[in-house]
Design a protein around this motif. Structure first.
Motif, mmCIF file in Angstrom:
data_model
loop_
_atom_site.group_PDB
_atom_site.id
_atom_site.type_symbol
_atom_site.label_atom_id
_atom_site.label_comp_id
_atom_site.label_asym_id
_atom_site.label_seq_id
_atom_site.Cartn_x
_atom_site.Cartn_y
_atom_site.Cartn_z
ATOM 1 N N TRP A 160 108.189 -18.338 18.613
ATOM 2 C CA TRP A 160 108.690 -18.555 19.971
ATOM 3 C C TRP A 160 110.151 -18.968 19.856
ATOM 4 O O TRP A 160 110.513 -19.793 19.020
ATOM 5 N N ASP A 164 99.181 -23.307 23.221
ATOM 6 C CA ASP A 164 98.654 -21.950 23.100
ATOM 7 C C ASP A 164 98.859 -21.269 24.448
ATOM 8 O O ASP A 164 98.530 -21.848 25.493
ATOM 9 N N SER A 165 99.402 -20.047 24.450
ATOM 10 C CA SER A 165 99.746 -19.384 25.710
ATOM 11 C C SER A 165 98.533 -18.990 26.540
ATOM 12 O O SER A 165 98.632 -18.873 27.762
ATOM 13 N N ARG A 170 105.121 -21.714 24.729
ATOM 14 C CA ARG A 170 103.784 -21.149 24.887
ATOM 15 C C ARG A 170 103.624 -20.078 23.817
ATOM 16 O O ARG A 170 104.098 -18.956 23.977
ATOM 17 N N LEU A 171 102.951 -20.467 22.716
ATOM 18 C CA LEU A 171 102.830 -19.583 21.559
ATOM 19 C C LEU A 171 101.767 -18.522 21.795
ATOM 20 O O LEU A 171 100.688 -18.804 22.305
ATOM 21 N N GLN A 172 102.082 -17.306 21.369
ATOM 22 C CA GLN A 172 101.160 -16.174 21.499
ATOM 23 C C GLN A 172 100.642 -15.781 20.131
ATOM 24 O O GLN A 172 101.369 -15.812 19.159
ATOM 25 N N ARG A 173 99.367 -15.383 20.102
ATOM 26 C CA ARG A 173 98.770 -14.928 18.835
ATOM 27 C C ARG A 173 99.161 -13.516 18.540
ATOM 28 O O ARG A 173 99.541 -12.744 19.311
ATOM 29 N N TYR A 175 100.468 -17.629 14.881
ATOM 30 C CA TYR A 175 101.145 -17.347 16.153
ATOM 31 C C TYR A 175 102.459 -16.618 15.903
ATOM 32 O O TYR A 175 103.046 -16.726 14.824
ATOM 33 N N GLN A 176 102.914 -15.922 16.925
ATOM 34 C CA GLN A 176 104.232 -15.308 16.872
ATOM 35 C C GLN A 176 105.289 -16.398 17.019
ATOM 36 O O GLN A 176 105.037 -17.447 17.605
ATOM 37 N N GLU A 194 107.663 -22.231 15.203
ATOM 38 C CA GLU A 194 106.725 -21.398 14.459
ATOM 39 C C GLU A 194 105.451 -22.184 14.198
ATOM 40 O O GLU A 194 105.490 -23.403 14.059
ATOM 41 N N ARG A 195 104.346 -21.448 14.147
ATOM 42 C CA ARG A 195 103.066 -22.049 13.764
ATOM 43 C C ARG A 195 102.214 -20.938 13.163
ATOM 44 O O ARG A 195 102.157 -19.824 13.717
#
Length: 126
Positions: free
Chosen positions: A98, A40-41, A123-126, A95-96, A91-92
């Motif tokens: 990456w 998580d970013s 680093r995944l961003q919401r 999250y956006q 992908e998750r």
């Protein structure tokens, strides 16, 4: 059948001639070109569980698989069977997507060439 399984079934153990040591047997181990730690970013928490990804080169796509298959735990996705400048996408849900392009994968120059695994952190961003 996955690319990894197909290659393993088609490629018998190779016997390579060596000037000084005689024949060398190369195993059927097919290493991975890329490993991706998924976080998580904001919090830095590992979020590979529930994540999926791919490694893309031209028209060829390989899936990224959970590292637990290789004893690396749930914090990493691994995969890729092509040499060159690849795009890695993770992908998750929640999250956006990456993505990183231009990741250079290559083989070692040893008697039995194997991938030199490129380690990335998504680093995944919401």
């Amino acid at each position: 059948m996955t690319t990894r399984a197909l290659l393993a079934s088609l490629v018998p153990a190779l016997v390579l001639a060596s000037c000084n040591t005689g024949p060398v047997e190369c195993g059927l181990s097919i290493p991975d070109a890329v490993s991706v730690i998924v976080r998580d970013s904001v919090t830095g928490i590992l979020v590979a569980d529930g994540a999926s990804g791919v490694v893309i080169l031209d028209a060829h796509t390989d899936s990224l698989l959970p590292g637990r298959l290789y004893g690396l735990g749930d914090s990493v996705l691994i995969g890729g069977t092509r040499v060159g400048g690849v795009t890695v996408r993770v992908e998750r849900p929640g999250y956006q997507i990456w993505s990183q392009s231009g990741v250079q994968t290559h083989l070692s120059t040893t008697v039995c060439p194997a991938f030199v695994t490129v380690a990335l952190t998504a680093r995944l961003q919401r």
